[in-house]
Design a protein around this motif. Structure first.
Motif, short mmCIF file in Angstrom:
data_model
loop_
_atom_site.label_atom_id
_atom_site.label_comp_id
_atom_site.label_asym_id
_atom_site.label_seq_id
_atom_site.Cartn_x
_atom_site.Cartn_y
_atom_site.Cartn_z
N MET A 124 0.58 -1.09 0.04
CA MET A 124 -0.03 0.09 -0.15
C MET A 124 0.91 1.44 -0.02
O MET A 124 0.42 2.13 -0.43
N GLU A 125 1.91 1.12 0.63
CA GLU A 125 3.02 2.18 0.86
C GLU A 125 3.53 2.55 -0.71
O GLU A 125 3.73 3.73 -1.04
N PHE A 126 3.81 1.39 -1.35
CA PHE A 126 4.24 1.65 -2.86
C PHE A 126 3.03 2.21 -3.75
O PHE A 126 3.71 2.80 -4.43
N GLN A 127 2.09 2.11 -3.19
CA GLN A 127 0.93 2.70 -4.04
C GLN A 127 0.43 4.00 -3.66
O GLN A 127 -0.34 4.60 -3.84
N GLU A 128 1.37 4.77 -2.37
CA GLU A 128 1.24 5.90 -2.05
C GLU A 128 0.00 6.09 -1.57
O GLU A 128 -0.81 6.97 -1.47
N GLU A 129 -0.53 4.83 -0.84
CA GLU A 129 -1.75 4.73 -0.22
C GLU A 129 -1.80 6.01 0.91
O GLU A 129 -0.56 5.88 1.61
N ASP A 130 -2.70 6.61 1.32
CA ASP A 130 -3.13 7.40 2.31
C ASP A 130 -2.72 6.57 3.69
O ASP A 130 -3.19 5.56 3.95
N ARG A 131 -1.62 7.06 4.51
CA ARG A 131 -1.07 6.33 5.63
C ARG A 131 -2.34 5.74 6.67
O ARG A 131 -2.35 4.71 7.11
N LYS A 132 -3.09 6.77 7.02
CA LYS A 132 -4.17 6.47 7.99
C LYS A 132 -4.88 5.42 7.31
O LYS A 132 -5.29 4.31 8.16
N THR A 133 -5.52 5.52 6.14
CA THR A 133 -6.52 4.55 5.68
C THR A 133 -5.71 3.28 5.46
O THR A 133 -6.29 2.18 5.50
N ALA A 134 -4.59 3.32 5.09
CA ALA A 134 -3.79 2.13 4.81
C ALA A 134 -3.65 1.28 6.11
O ALA A 134 -3.86 -0.02 6.20
N ARG A 135 -3.39 1.97 7.17
CA ARG A 135 -3.44 1.28 8.70
C ARG A 135 -4.66 0.72 8.79
O ARG A 135 -4.52 -0.39 9.50
N GLN A 136 -5.74 1.55 8.57
CA GLN A 136 -7.09 1.00 9.07
C GLN A 136 -7.25 -0.21 7.97
O GLN A 136 -7.77 -1.26 8.57
N LYS A 137 -6.92 -0.48 6.77
CA LYS A 137 -7.19 -1.43 5.98
C LYS A 137 -6.42 -2.70 6.39
O LYS A 137 -6.85 -3.72 6.49
#
Ligand SMILES: Nc1ncnc2c1ncn2[C@@H]1O[C@H](COP(=O)(O)OP(=O)(O)OP(=O)(O)O)[C@@H](O)[C@H]1O
Length: 324
Positions: A181-194
């Motif tokens: 998700m980080e490679f996809q530049e996912e928003d960090r907060k959303t990524a952590r929730q996912k």
């Protein structure tokens, strides 16, 4: 929200302790649909080489509002050869493979050790290029994509559940799932929730801080599954997905993949030695000595029935038989 439907299936099979997290996950994805920072089911990020949602990517320009494209193959292999050079000697691991895979199929590739399954999987996953022939993803020849475009396709289009796709040993469970998700530049907060929801789905909420070395083989496999679902890819490639698991966990994971195919329309390709997995397949591809020996269609599978007409056009149909 389609994950809710998956839960309905699980309700019949699983105890209630596992349902709560699944319901939370369904809510999460339901909420995610309206959030521009998150890929909804089948979502696709802006920096894709194709620049369109994955579902649209999967559709032909004239496919209208049909939920799945059963006319144009999602993945098409044409006369694919993979030849390894070992000193003076050449070895053909794949010999002229012709195969069309349609959106929403659950394809099981069966074959004995050394028959070329992993080699084929690496090509389907855009991890390797054929020596001869073409591999097309939604009518685009992958050999024409640049390395960075291939990385985007691998990152957004394909979820890998590969045993050889090792978890990073220095990252804990949570960090391993977060990584793509980080490679996809996912928003960090959303990524952590996912990550949190995905780990609940696979039953590893209590192992978030464990390193891979502090997990069992089956638990590591479940981390890999959570990681592969993190970017919600339209295609999931699974190499022996139940290989390290006890039969109950294996069944759970297969039911989960089956639900993703049936309810979410994901295209799932599983490589295995395990004949048990055949019952989940829309089609079974038997591979031997680098060649497709036969392809069986499972008539009881609804999607398979829908695809039947399109599949008749597929090369190699002379070998295709129906299981009755
Ligand atoms: N890099 C390589 N160089 C040379 N030969 C290779 C290479 N990779 C695979 N092969 C050979 O290609 C053939 C197919 O290998 P592949 O790993 O695809 O088989 P498989 O069906 O996945 O086997 P298994 O079920 O045992 O994993 C094998 O004979 C293997 O030895």
């Amino acid at each position: 929200m389609t994950l809710i439907k998956i839960i309905e299936i699980f309700k019949k099979k699983l105890n209630t302790s596992i349902l709560k997290p699944l319901e939370k996950a369904a809510d999460f994805y339901s909420e995610s649909k309206n959030d521009s920072n998150i890929n909804g089911p089948g979502g696709f990020k802006k920096n894709s080489p194709y620049g369109s949602p994955a579902r649209n990517f999967a559709k032909s320009p004239d496919s209208g509002n049909a939920s799945r494209n059963v006319e144009i193959p999602f993945i098409k292999l044409t006369d694919v050869w993979k030849i390894y050079q070992m000193g003076e000697v050449e070895f053909a691991a794949l010999k002229g493979i012709n195969l069309e895979i349609y959106e929403g199929e659950l394809l099981v590739i069966l074959g004995p050790s050394g028959s070329g399954k992993s080699t084929l999987m690496n090509l389907l996953g855009c991890l390797d290029m054929p020596s001869k022939g073409t591999v097309c993803l939604n009518s685009k020849d992958i050999s024409e994509l640049s390395e960075s475009e291939l990385a985007v396709v691998r990152g957004q289009m394909i979820g890998f559940i590969f045993q050889s796709f090792n978890l990073l040993p220095t990252l804990n469970t949570e960090e391993n799932v977060l990584l793509p998700m980080e490679f996809q530049e996912e928003d960090r907060k959303t990524a952590r929730q996912k990550v949190s929801y995905l780990l609940e789905i696979v039953g590893l909420s209590d192992k978030k801080k464990n390193l891979p070395s502090q997990l069992s083989g089956g638990q590591r496999q479940r981390v890999a599954i959570a990681r592969s679902l993190g970017v919600n890819p339209p295609i999931i490639l699974a190499d022996e997905p139940t290989g390290n698991l006890d039969s109950k966990t294996g069944d759970y994971i297969l039911d989960f993949l089956d639900g993703l195919q049936k309810r979410e329309g994901k295209t799932i390709i599983i490589v295995t030695h395990d004949l048990e997995l055949v019952k989940y397949a829309t089609r079974i591809v038997y591979i031997r000595d680098g060649e497709i020996e036969k392809i069986e269609t499972h008539p009881k599978n609804e999607q398979s029935m829908k695809n039947e007409q399109s599949m008749k056009n597929e090369r190699g149909t002379k070998n295709e038989i129906n299981l009755n």
